[in-house]
Write an enzyme that holds these catalytic residues in place. Structure first.
Site, mmCIF file in Angstrom:
data_model
loop_
_atom_site.group_PDB
_atom_site.id
_atom_site.type_symbol
_atom_site.label_atom_id
_atom_site.label_comp_id
_atom_site.label_asym_id
_atom_site.label_seq_id
_atom_site.Cartn_x
_atom_site.Cartn_y
_atom_site.Cartn_z
ATOM 1 N NE ARG A 142 -3.086 -0.268 3.126
ATOM 2 C CZ ARG A 142 -3.899 -0.456 4.148
ATOM 3 N NH1 ARG A 142 -4.716 -1.482 4.152
ATOM 4 N NH2 ARG A 142 -3.892 0.352 5.179
ATOM 5 C CB SER B 231 14.128 -18.758 10.347
ATOM 6 O OG SER B 231 15.067 -18.313 11.316
ATOM 7 C CE LYS C 137 10.856 -18.341 12.059
ATOM 8 N NZ LYS C 137 10.527 -17.238 12.870
ATOM 9 C CG HIS D 18 13.319 -21.599 14.387
ATOM 10 N ND1 HIS D 18 13.364 -20.240 14.662
ATOM 11 C CD2 HIS D 18 14.466 -21.875 13.717
ATOM 12 C CE1 HIS D 18 14.479 -19.729 14.186
ATOM 13 N NE2 HIS D 18 15.171 -20.699 13.608
ATOM 14 C CG ASN D 19 10.673 -17.789 16.386
ATOM 15 O OD1 ASN D 19 11.301 -18.322 15.484
ATOM 16 N ND2 ASN D 19 10.119 -16.607 16.249
ATOM 17 C CD GLU E 83 15.013 -16.539 17.373
ATOM 18 O OE1 GLU E 83 14.865 -17.054 16.256
ATOM 19 O OE2 GLU E 83 14.499 -15.450 17.681
ATOM 20 N NE ARG F 234 13.696 -13.199 24.824
ATOM 21 C CZ ARG F 234 13.680 -13.128 23.495
ATOM 22 N NH1 ARG F 234 12.814 -12.354 22.880
ATOM 23 N NH2 ARG F 234 14.524 -13.849 22.774
HETATM 24 C C1 6PG Z 1 13.846 -15.714 12.727
HETATM 25 C C2 6PG Z 1 13.439 -14.981 13.975
HETATM 26 C C3 6PG Z 1 12.414 -13.947 13.646
HETATM 27 C C4 6PG Z 1 12.346 -12.865 14.690
HETATM 28 C C5 6PG Z 1 11.661 -13.263 15.954
HETATM 29 C C6 6PG Z 1 12.051 -12.351 17.076
HETATM 30 O O1 6PG Z 1 13.751 -16.918 12.763
HETATM 31 O O2 6PG Z 1 14.286 -15.063 11.775
HETATM 32 O O3 6PG Z 1 12.915 -15.851 14.920
HETATM 33 O O4 6PG Z 1 11.228 -14.601 13.367
HETATM 34 O O5 6PG Z 1 13.614 -12.480 14.986
HETATM 35 O O6 6PG Z 1 10.292 -13.113 15.744
HETATM 36 O O7 6PG Z 1 11.217 -12.632 18.107
HETATM 37 P P1 6PG Z 1 11.146 -11.763 19.410
HETATM 38 O O8 6PG Z 1 10.916 -10.339 18.992
HETATM 39 O O9 6PG Z 1 9.965 -12.338 20.110
HETATM 40 O O10 6PG Z 1 12.438 -11.940 20.124
#
Ligand code: 6PG
Length: 468
Positions: free
Chosen positions: A36, A131, A185, A188-189, A192, A290
């Site tokens: 947009r 990711s 995913k 995965h996070n 992470e 966090r």
């Molecule tokens: C990825 C990351 C991406 C993002 C997260 C950050 O795989 O590239 O995970 O998706 O960095 O959403 O998450 P937060 O803001 O919750 O730390």
């Protein structure tokens, strides 16, 4: 005049959407995008590699009209109501058989609803985790698509071309039925979050316990990244310590406020783990810490009240080696928790997630890529049904060697008053998981005592209740 010419359409030309579309164009596909915000469209065209086919459409309708059928349309827009708004705008424009991909971090339950409602209209909706951040999107992300197999087959050649490569293998694969892509995913996070928490604790122990300077911290993490703990997160951590602040003479890391943000995917992982149920305590702790970091004012008051004096740690070299082993084994335990969650969800939610493909496509492009994923890929190759990576013999022999370091570091952290909640949770999980006998027989007795909740016995079948 509008000609039907484009292979792939992208809605949302923020940095991620733009970069992924440019990546697609670089691999020889004709790419068209819409946003947009006209400025983003102009940026897309100006950033395109010379000789590639890239176009910014003036309207959504113009973009859809110019796509080859079945149309392949991806959106990279913020998760939530915007995804539904984009779908509603698309619906009058698309035809049965077309494919819509949501590449954002949507919650898997929302994705499932969208899959079902669009299936009635014969539109394939795929949830796909992407990711690797902005650089990953531009030069090779790890992608986690799930949903309809026919839709996957249609987009497979494009996604395989643009994905990161681990050796010669593309870091994209079919993740399973329904919302499996977004589910994988999400976990995965969660992993992470957990690994980042562990790394921050190692940093704290070396900084406040051993008194290491930023240059020394850089050297340690760099060395670790060059060895068996090679990973993307280790690599960026090493470089963070060298970055100078532009506003002061300090290093930037020291000028950053100790309040961690989050967009929710870690929390979703914990919430879903409890619903399954499956234990992911290191992910839970990462989310909790966090959250606790946000209570800065209270933490400062508590610090004044309790005055925890950090006891300096001695034997620098030895402690750093123990910390290496602690971080290594705890990181394996984080992956173990997340992968066990995917294994459980795969059957419970009937997604048929191929675990080997999951760890294989995490080897490149994504935030949690690390040399450990080679080990896990081999483990799932040997046993597709492995419910927990800690049960693999090769993983076990590694963990056995490194876990004494984790035990030692936790002792040191407790004595020196440096919080090591993530590391502690990893060891606690490991010790509980390896307990053939847990003390929950007592919990069962208590439940039966106060609530007649009944219990099972070790010596005979049946359900029992006692008047205690
Ligand atoms: C990825 C990351 C991406 C993002 C997260 C950050 O795989 O590239 O995970 O998706 O960095 O959403 O998450 P937060 O803001 O919750 O730390």
């Amino acid at each position: 005049m509008n000609t039907i010419a484009f292979d792939f359409g992208m809605i949302g030309l923020g940095t991620m959407g733009r970069n992924l579309l440019l990546n697609i164009a670089d691999h020889g596909f004709a790419a068209i995008g819409y946003d947009r915000d006209e400025i983003k469209g102009k940026l897309l065209e100006s950033e395109a590699t010379k000789g590639t086919q890239v176009k910014a459409a003036a309207s959504l309708a113009e973009m859809v009209q110019q796509l080859k059928t079945p149309r392949k349309i991806m959106m990279l827009v913020p998760a939530g109501p915007i995804v539904d708004a984009v779908i509603n705008d698309l619906l009058p424009l698309v035809s049965p058989g077309d494919i819509i991909i949501d590449g954002g971090n949507s919650h898997h339950t929302d994705t499932l609803k969208r899959i079902n409602s669009l299936a009635d209209k014969k539109i394939h909706f795929m949830g796909m985790g992407v990711s690797g951040g902005e650089a990953g999107a531009r030069y090779g992300p790890s992608m986690m698509p799930g949903g309809d197999m026919a839709a996957w087959k249609a987009v497979q050649p494009i996604l395989e071309a643009v994905a990161a490569k681990a050796g010669d293998q593309p870091c994209v694969a079919y993740m399973g039925k329904a919302a499996a892509g977004h589910y994988v995913k999400m976990v995965h996070n969660g992993i992470e979050y957990a690994i980042m928490q562990l790394i921050s604790e190692a940093y704290d122990i070396m900084k406040r316990g051993l008194g290491l300077s930023n240059d020394e911290l850089h050297s340690v993490f760099k060395k670790w990244n060059e060895g068996e703990m090679q990973s993307y997160l280790m690599e960026i951590t090493a470089s963070i310590f060298l970055k100078h602040d532009e506003l002061t003479k300090n290093r930037l890391v020291d000028m950053i406020l100790d309040k961690a943000g989050s967009k929710g995917t870690g929390k979703w992982t914990s919430q879903d783990a409890m619903d399954l149920p499956v234990s992911v305590p290191t992910i839970d702790i990462a989310v909790a810490i966090r959250d606790l970091s946000g209570y800065k004012d209270e933490r400062v008051i508590a610090n004044t009240l309790y005055k925890p004096i950090i006891k300096p740690l001695k034997q620098k070299e030895k402690t750093i080696q123990q910390l290496h082993d602690a971080l290594y084994s705890a990181t394996i335990i984080c992956y173990a928790q997340g992968l066990a969650m995917i294994a459980k969800a795969s059957t419970t939610l009937q997604m048929d997630i191929p675990l080997k493909a999951v760890v294989s496509i995490w080897r490149g492009g994504c935030i949690i890529r690390s040399s450990l994923l080679e080990l896990f890929t081999a483990a799932f190759k040997r046993d597709k049904q492995l419910s927990n990576i800690l049960l693999s013999k090769k993983t076990a022999s590694l963990v056995k060697k490194k876990i004494p370091g984790l035990r030692k570091i936790i002792q040191l952290a407790a004595v020196s008053k440096i919080p090591a909640t993530g590391l502690m949770s990893a060891l606690g999980y490991f010790d509980a998981y390896c307990s053939g006998q847990m003390p929950v027989n007592l919990i069962q007795a208590q439940r039966d005592f106060f609530g007649a909740h009944t219990y099972q016995r070790i010596d005979r079948e049946g359900v029992f209740h006692t008047e205690w």
